[in-house]
Every structure is written in structure tokens, then in C-alpha cells.
Design a protein around this motif. Structure first.
Motif, PDB file in Angstrom:
ATOM      1  N   ASP A   3      24.996 -21.251   3.528  1.00 52.92           N
ATOM      2  CA  ASP A   3      24.658 -22.333   2.602  1.00 52.92           C
ATOM      3  C   ASP A   3      23.200 -22.270   2.186  1.00 52.92           C
ATOM      4  O   ASP A   3      22.801 -22.936   1.257  1.00 52.92           O
ATOM      5  N   GLY A   7      22.249 -24.942   7.534  1.00 56.11           N
ATOM      6  CA  GLY A   7      23.394 -25.436   8.271  1.00 56.11           C
ATOM      7  C   GLY A   7      24.159 -26.486   7.516  1.00 56.11           C
ATOM      8  O   GLY A   7      23.732 -26.982   6.488  1.00 56.11           O
ATOM      9  N   ALA A   8      25.316 -26.804   8.056  1.00 57.72           N
ATOM     10  CA  ALA A   8      26.205 -27.744   7.390  1.00 57.72           C
ATOM     11  C   ALA A   8      26.062 -29.132   7.973  1.00 57.72           C
ATOM     12  O   ALA A   8      25.985 -29.308   9.162  1.00 57.72           O
ATOM     13  N   ASP A  11      31.801 -30.966   6.423  1.00 54.57           N
ATOM     14  CA  ASP A  11      32.826 -29.950   6.305  1.00 54.57           C
ATOM     15  C   ASP A  11      34.007 -30.604   5.607  1.00 54.57           C
ATOM     16  O   ASP A  11      34.490 -31.638   6.054  1.00 54.57           O
ATOM     17  N   SER A  13      37.873 -30.215   4.651  1.00 50.86           N
ATOM     18  CA  SER A  13      38.982 -29.373   5.072  1.00 50.86           C
ATOM     19  C   SER A  13      40.314 -29.978   4.661  1.00 50.86           C
ATOM     20  O   SER A  13      40.428 -31.172   4.425  1.00 50.86           O
ATOM     21  N   ALA A  22      38.737 -24.744   5.250  1.00 49.27           N
ATOM     22  CA  ALA A  22      37.523 -25.563   5.274  1.00 49.27           C
ATOM     23  C   ALA A  22      36.499 -25.044   4.286  1.00 49.27           C
ATOM     24  O   ALA A  22      36.418 -23.841   4.043  1.00 49.27           O
ATOM     25  N   VAL A  24      32.370 -25.563   3.675  1.00 47.64           N
ATOM     26  CA  VAL A  24      31.149 -26.105   4.258  1.00 47.64           C
ATOM     27  C   VAL A  24      30.272 -26.631   3.123  1.00 47.64           C
ATOM     28  O   VAL A  24      30.029 -25.930   2.144  1.00 47.64           O
ATOM     29  N   ASP A  48      31.811 -35.022   9.382  1.00 42.60           N
ATOM     30  CA  ASP A  48      30.549 -34.453   9.852  1.00 42.60           C
ATOM     31  C   ASP A  48      30.875 -33.322  10.813  1.00 42.60           C
ATOM     32  O   ASP A  48      31.728 -33.468  11.694  1.00 42.60           O
ATOM     33  N   ALA A  49      30.223 -32.198  10.630  1.00 43.02           N
ATOM     34  CA  ALA A  49      30.447 -31.032  11.473  1.00 43.02           C
ATOM     35  C   ALA A  49      29.279 -30.894  12.443  1.00 43.02           C
ATOM     36  O   ALA A  49      28.135 -30.742  12.011  1.00 43.02           O
ATOM     37  N   ASP A  99      37.208 -18.374  13.967  1.00 45.47           N
ATOM     38  CA  ASP A  99      37.327 -18.687  12.556  1.00 45.47           C
ATOM     39  C   ASP A  99      37.328 -17.388  11.768  1.00 45.47           C
ATOM     40  O   ASP A  99      36.664 -16.418  12.149  1.00 45.47           O
TER      41      ASP A  99
END
Length: 150
Positions: A3, A7-8, A11, A13, A22, A24, A48-49, A99
Motif C-alpha cells: 500500500d 500498513g493497512a 481490510d 473482504s 480481501a 487492503v 480493522d486489521a 494467504d
């Protein structure tokens, strides 16, 4: 990853054929799920991830994202990633939890596709630096002081 914003935060999905797809959302744009646009499809959830540490192996060619357990390309790259982690003493949190990420549209030529497999791993233990022997430090300091006195 990918990204570019560190960071994310969220998320998005949806369940697709028994699997979760999913997307991000970049933390640089959305600091939490509540800031993301409301999905127009009831199957899509924005959550929220939490941050996590993953080990990743990048590979090319196609793969069956619908059934990664049956895709030889995915399984071969997971095997290489697990072997590299074992060699380096890094512990996966759960060897069966992984993943698979694909970054290209379906019309991309197979050898130009970018895919990744990711295994969540344990945070590494902080490595303590061994302190140098005191006697050697004192000898060097004493030798320097003696040389300075001349």
C-alpha cells in the motif's frame, strides 16, 4: 503489503465460493474501518486489521486462487518458503494458515504475473549483544593513556 503507506488500517473482504477475498485499504488514506466508504454489497465487510508479521515468497505464473490447496504452483512456493524459514530458525505461527495474493488482472501473461504466498510468523526475540571483555578494554585504554603521556 504494497500500500506504500506503512500498513493497512482496514481490510475489506467478502466470502467468494467458500473462500475469503480481501482488499487492503491504505493506512495513509483510512486510519480505521469507520473511515472507509460503506460497501454497497451486503457480502462485503470492512474491518480493522491488526498488524501482523508475515514471511513472504513472490512467484510468477498462474495459480488457482479458488483452491490454493490443490494448486501445485502455490504449494511448491509454500514448501520453499517453509524450508527457508526452518533454515533461518523462524517459526510460523500456524503452518496451515497462509494467504495467497495475486496482483494482476486475469489477462496478464502468466510469466508476467506477480503472486505471493505469506505465512504469519512469530516476532523474533530481541538479540542481546554480547558485551566485550572488560580486561581488553582496560588494556587498550591503559595503552592509549601511556602513549599519550609520552
Amino acid at each position: 503489503g504494497g500500500d506504500g503507506g506503512g500498513g493497512a488500517a482496514a481490510d475489506a473482504s467478502a466470502k467468494v465460493g467458500g473462500r475469503t477475498m480481501a482488499f487492503v485499504l491504505p493506512a495513509s488514506v483510512y486510519s480505521c474501518a469507520a473511515e472507509a466508504p460503506v460497501p454497497t454489497d451486503a457480502r462485503v465487510r470492512v474491518v480493522d486489521a491488526p498488524p501482523r508479521l508475515v514471511a513472504v515468497r513472490t512467484f510468477t505464473w498462474g495459480c488457482d486462487f479458488r483452491r490454493p490447496e490443490r494448486c501445485a504452483n502455490i504449494q511448491a512456493n509454500l514448501k520453499v518458503l517453509r524450508a527457508a524459514l526452518a533454515r533461518d530458525g523462524v517459526l510460523p505461527l500456524d503452518n496451515d494458515d497462509y494467504d495467497v495474493m495475486g496482483y494482476n488482472p486475469p489477462w496478464t501473461l502468466p510469466w508476467l504475473k506477480t503472486n505471493e504466498v505469506a505465512l504469519p510468523v512469530a516476532e523474533p526475540a530481541p538479540q542481546a549483544r554480547p558485551s566485550p571483555p572488560r580486561a581488553a578494554d582496560d588494556d587498550v585504554a591503559a595503552g592509549t593513556a601511556a602513549a599519550d603521556a609520552k
